[in-house]
Design an enzyme around this catalytic site. Structure first.
Site, PDB file in Angstrom:
ATOM      1  N   ALA A   1      -0.944 -24.143  85.182  1.00 20.08           N
ATOM      2  CA  ALA A   1      -0.590 -24.794  86.445  1.00 20.08           C
ATOM      3  C   ALA A   1      -0.048 -23.792  87.464  1.00 20.08           C
ATOM      4  CB  ALA A   1       0.439 -25.892  86.165  1.00 20.08           C
TER       5      ALA A   1
ATOM      6  N   VAL B   1      -1.461 -11.454  75.967  1.00 24.85           N
ATOM      7  CA  VAL B   1      -0.771 -10.186  76.239  1.00 24.85           C
ATOM      8  C   VAL B   1       0.365 -10.088  75.218  1.00 24.85           C
ATOM      9  CG1 VAL B   1       0.499  -8.834  77.938  1.00 24.85           C
ATOM     10  CG2 VAL B   1      -1.408 -10.263  78.657  1.00 24.85           C
TER      11      VAL B   1
ATOM     12  N   CYS C   1      19.715 -30.297  55.606  1.00 25.29           N
ATOM     13  CA  CYS C   1      20.139 -31.509  54.880  1.00 25.29           C
ATOM     14  C   CYS C   1      20.062 -32.745  55.775  1.00 25.29           C
ATOM     15  CB  CYS C   1      21.544 -31.331  54.301  1.00 25.29           C
ATOM     16  SG  CYS C   1      22.855 -31.354  55.533  1.00 25.29           S
TER      17      CYS C   1
END
Length: 1025
Positions: free
Chosen positions: A439, A514, A594
């Site tokens: 974008a 890159v 956990c």
């Protein structure tokens, strides 16, 4: 998004839905917008609101295409100019192409002081650009007087100054002023007092403001507060008062609170009333008087046009003096007077006929977001003026001769009027490397095309790279792409589309990442040919790497990023500013192992658990299976080696998979049913066996108290849609990895019921296994666990059985691991994650999330909208002009904005820090000392060379993680005689390496002193040895 069906096309709008929400999206799909003026600012707004997905847009303009439109309007082409088309006719089909769900029509009727405005009644929002002030006031008055009012926005861009004005009526209700998702915050305590004081668990900041309301849930003891909204009074970042609780039951434990979103009403005045006493947004706090100064100057410019029927002439000193006098007159009428900014007024006069495309992009992004607010009531609107100037772009050009700014009859005349011919030529010669073509990349390429950055005839070039292919969800904001481009490479497609905007641009498109692996392509000589680097990336790791390369090769870097309506830009200039890596964001908090495994407390925990289950079952285990059988090609050989007592890594897990490998659809359903039993019944029974509900900790407090939630096991019920979805999606995914076909008929409730009636569920017996409760404990490495002799015997027996029954053919030793794909609704991936997460949430009494939210969290989707993307790219391109001009530190601006609130903050970049080594020897992050060696150059020679050249004694030399010389290390003194080539063993093509060198402290016992990296070249001329 078809307005009649109101169905949101998630494959197109998914990233934007996370910004605006479905209610706003539906509102947009019912709204019509009128937009006048198809110059640079108008076309920006048109692009952004059509991408966003309104119902209909009418584009209005009366002018013909001229050559200089090519430098400001990215949808006007050379043949539109030569065939003398109207601007609106040229751009309308190209704007319509951006979104098939939006109806775009056009008008070229006169819109002036005599036009009957009743035609505007069918629109919910009216935007005027390139309109005289008298017309803006008239249209605003009309819109304000309607019931309900039509929302009005006026936008203008003249040279280096831009303004946006909003009037959304006497009372404008906003459903959600900030757009921030309220967090569940756990409670430590609530006092029984007047007022009662709530304290957050673990000193978590509540982020509340006095006057807001919160709702409580799952509080034990003081149960009267549950489900009620209570106004808060903030006492500290971790505590707040909630009114009288003295008559309530005492607080026992548990519970959390959530902010209640309350609508807010905003009141607007007409433009006429606002002119003398404007309510302005301040963007740059280093010049707080600027908005009012620009307000006065631009109103004076409106008066100048009314009096002379033209704009001031470029470089005309007489016009500048007239404008200055008018500004002083306007300033005298303001209720809050400020000093007239003579410099600003003169530059406005000089550049008013010109256009800075990046400035139009930046303010166009902001104005477009205001349009979306106007029609949806989502986010706080701008009250009521926004002003921005680019005086820092032109200030250093003060001494340039006036002729430089005069028109020459080409597409750059508008730009030339602002920055002059010499700067235009510098832009044409520019060699830029842009990493990423998403974008921000598309928006940057548009800016490059309009500015004429990297022209072939001037030996300039824009090199772009992006390994990704175009997906449908990209089309919502990556405006250079169309539906027929889906599954084509972003970089090459973007290059072609940029060429359409400006055919003179030289764009070289690559498909590489890159990263260290591509350093042979993007090596030092590649960077040495560049003038600057632009990042258009979506992750921190890649930014850090590109930044390190720019630091090493002394190249300026322009970085930017967005998240929803928020955006930032950062300008990094060698020897002037700090680098991107100079500041480190705090690492993302990981959910304790956990918590994920046994004690989830919020929906994010169950979504991450489901995502991990997907990864383990359908990616990780199948991959281990494949790599094991690629290493050990024959099952018989594996059996022999195991019988000899040999331990083969992963063998136990792989043989278990082989022995249980399904070959029919029915078996996939059976496995799915057993997984359901294990995850949603047995795990809960086991936890409650290990920790019964009345379990207490050593201090006497209950084990099961907030944020720990006890699980409630449930029985399988095929009539429950969630249960059915889990079974079918799990079975489908197992069928996919084991290459088992299944038809639509196999997925019906009738077929699944028939298969499940034959599935035997073994009786549950609780085990005495240990359950991790330590939140700091990490996930154990399962593969490394030693096997018991019984497990080994079992694995051997299973493998013998498989060989005996001929179940070890090449096909059976191969599976197809999946790759999690969130955007394909047909593959069952999100069905599995959504149903598994929702079932686990139900088991732990956690509010479930819908599919959309689950997809965002599981897919780590960054919310995105075209308005913010256009704004950051425009701001970056403005800074690019300053970098190319070699401007001083005080000219540069970093920006942070949040278009939702709205807030825009421009600040100076962080200046580069100079670190003292000693005796007036300083260095900064940009410094790199150099030593040139030769084939026989020893470590001792290197140390002497550093001392002689830089006047300071090296004490320690390190290469990466390898210590080359540390005096206290045994044997290191012998290394002084070794050659550097022998010590380092560089790859054949390496010309140099960067070494970390420490220096002797001034006093004994002090720490060694840091220094800059020392670049050691293996040969005297710096060539490859």
């Amino acid at each position: 998004m078809a307005a009649d069906s109101m169905e949101i096309d998630d494959s197109l709008y998914s990233r934007q839905r996370y910004v605006l929400g479905d209610s706003a999206m539906h509102q947009m799909a019912k709204s019509s917008v009128f937009l006048s003026g198809m110059g640079g600012l108008g076309i920006e707004i048109a692009k952004n609101i059509v991408l966003a997905g309104v119902k209909a847009v009418t584009l209005h303009d009366t002018k013909q295409c001229e050559t200089w439109d090519l430098g400001s309007n990215f949808f006007i082409r050379t043949d539109d100019v030569s065939s003398q088309r109207k601007r609106v006719e040229a751009v309308c089909p190209r704007v319509a192409e951006l979104n098939p769900y939006v109806h775009v029509d056009m008008s070229s009727s006169a819109l002036d002081d005599n036009t009957d405005l009743s035609f505007l009644r069918k629109y919910q929002c009216v935007i005027l650009t390139e309109a005289r002030l008298s017309l803006q006031k008239r249209v605003d008055e009309f819109c304000h007087s309607q019931r309900p009012p039509i929302r009005f926005i006026g936008c203008d861009a003249y040279g280096i100054c831009v303004r946006v004005f909003c009037d959304f009526g006497d009372e404008f209700e906003v459903s959600d002023p900030t757009g921030e998702e309220p967090k569940e915050i756990f409670i430590q305590n609530i006092t029984q007092d007047n007022p009662g004081v709530v304290t957050c668990m673990d000193n978590q900041p509540h982020g509340l403001q006095t006057g807001q309301s919160v709702v409580f849930r799952e509080v034990h003891g003081m149960e009267e507060v549950n489900g009620t909204a209570r106004p808060v009074s903030v006492l500290s970042p971790h505590s707040f008062a909630i009114g009288d609780t003295s008559q309530l039951q005492p607080y026992a434990h548990g519970g959390f609170f959530v902010l209640v979103k309350t609508p807010k009403t905003f009141r607007f005045e007409t433009m006429e009333r606002q002119l003398c006493d404007p309510q302005v947004l301040t963007a740059d706090f280093s010049k707080p008087e600027a908005p009012l100064q620009i307000h006065a100057a631009m109103l004076a410019l409106d008066t100048f046009q009314e009096q002379h029927s033209r704009l001031p002439n470029t470089g005309c000193l007489q016009d500048a003096e007239v404008l200055l006098k008018l500004t002083e007159e306007v300033n005298a009428t303001l209720r809050n007077q400020t000093s007239v900014n003579t410099e600003l007024v003169r530059w406005l006069s000089r550049t008013a006929r010109g256009t800075l495309p990046p400035l139009a992009a930046a303010v166009g992004g902001l104005a477009s977001q205001e349009v979306l607010k106007a029609i949806t009531g989502k986010f706080a609107p701008l009250q009521q003026w926004f002003y921005l100037d680019a005086v820092e772009v032109v200030r250093p050009l003060q001494s340039v001769s006036a002729e430089e700014f005069f028109p020459r009859g080409d597409r750059y005349d508008g730009l030339r009027a602002c920055i002059g011919e010499s700067m235009c030529l510098e832009l044409h010669k520019l060699r830029v490397f842009m990493v990423g073509c998403g974008a921000i990349g598309c928006e940057m390429l548009k800016n490059f095309a309009l500015l004429g950055v990297g022209l072939a005839k001037s030996s300039g070039e824009v090199c772009i790279t992006d390994p990704d292919l175009i997906e449908k969800s990209n089309l919502n904001r990556q405006f250079l792409f169309r539906p027929h481009h889906i599954q084509k490479p972003k970089s090459t497609t973007a290059a072609e589309a940029t060429h359409d905007i400006n055919p003179d641009l030289q764009v070289d498109a690559h498909l590489n990442k890159v990263c260290p692996a591509t350093e042979s392509i993007y090596n030092d000589s590649f960077y040495s040919r560049l003038n600057l680097v632009v990042t258009a990336l979506d992750n921190v790791e890649a930014r850090r790497y590109v930044d390190s390369r720019c630091l090493s090769t002394q190249r300026p870097l322009l970085d930017s990023g967005t998240m929803g309506t928020k955006g930032h830009t950062e300008i990094i200039v060698p020897n002037l500013t700090e680098s991107y890596n100079s500041h480190r964001d705090p690492p993302e908090e990981e959910i304790p192992f956990c918590t994920l495994k046994s004690f989830p407390s919020v929906i994010e925990h169950t979504i991450q658990w489901a995502r991990d289950k997907f990864e383990n079952l359908f990616v990780h285990k199948p991959s281990i299976y494949n790599s094991f059988w690629q290493t050990h090609s024959s099952a018989e050989t594996v059996l022999q080696r195991m019988q000899m007592g040999e331990s083969l890594e992963g063998s136990f897990q792989v043989i278990k998979l082989l022995s249980k490998r399904p070959s029919q659809w029915e078996q996939c359903i059976a496995i799915a049913r057993l997984k359901f039993e294990k995850y949603f019944k047995r795990k809960a029974l086991q936890l409650l066996h290990s920790f019964p509900l009345d379990t207490r900790l050593k201090d006497g407090s209950l084990f099961w108290q907030s944020p720990k939630r006890p699980p409630a096991p449930f029985d399988f019920d095929l009539k429950d849609p969630l249960h059915f979805t889990f079974i079918v999606s799990t079975a489908r995914l197992f069928a996919a990895i084991y290459n088992i076909p299944c038809s639509e008929k196999d997925l019906t409730e009738k077929a699944v019921t028939r298969i499940l009636s034959d599935v035997k569920i073994p009786e549950y017996r609780p085990s005495e296994k240990w359950i991790e409760t330590d939140e700091t404990a990490k996930k154990p490495e399962s593969v490394k666990m030693p096997l018991s002799s019984e497990e080994e015997r079992e694995a051997i027996a299973q493998l013998e059985q498989a060989i005996a029954t001929d179940n070890v053919s090449a096909e059976r030793l191969q599976v197809s691991p999946l790759l999690f794909e969130k955007d394909d609704d047909g593959n069952g991936h999100m069905d599995f994650v959504t149903s598994a997460s929702a079932l686990r949430a139900r088991m732990y009494s956690i509010e479930p999330a819908d599919r959309l939210k689950t997809k965002r969290i599981a897919g780590k989707i960054i919310p995105a909208i075209a308005t913010a993307t256009a704004a950051v790219a425009g701001l970056v391109a403005l800074e690019l002009i300053k970098v190319i001009g070699g401007y001083g530190f005080e000219s540069f601006k970093n920006c942070f904005f949040n278009l939702a609130i709205p807030v825009v903050v421009l600040t100076e970049p962080a200046p580069v820090k100079q670190t003292l080594i000693r005796d007036n020897i300083y260095f900064s992050i940009w410094d790199c000392w150099t030593i040139f060696g030769h084939e026989d150059f020893t470590l001792s020679d290197f140390m002497n060379a550093v001392r002689e050249k830089y006047g300071i004694e090296p004490t320690m030399v390190v290469h990466g993680v390898k210590m080359l010389y540390v005096p206290v290390m045994p044997g290191h003194s012998k290394r002084l005689k070794l050659t550097m080539l022998k010590l380092i063993k560089p790859p054949v093509d390496r010309r140099y390496i960067d070494l970390t060198v420490s220096f002797a402290p001034e006093a004994d016992g002090d720490d060694d002193l840091p220094g800059p990296p020392v670049r050691y070249f293996f040969s005297r001329n710096g060539e490859t040895p």
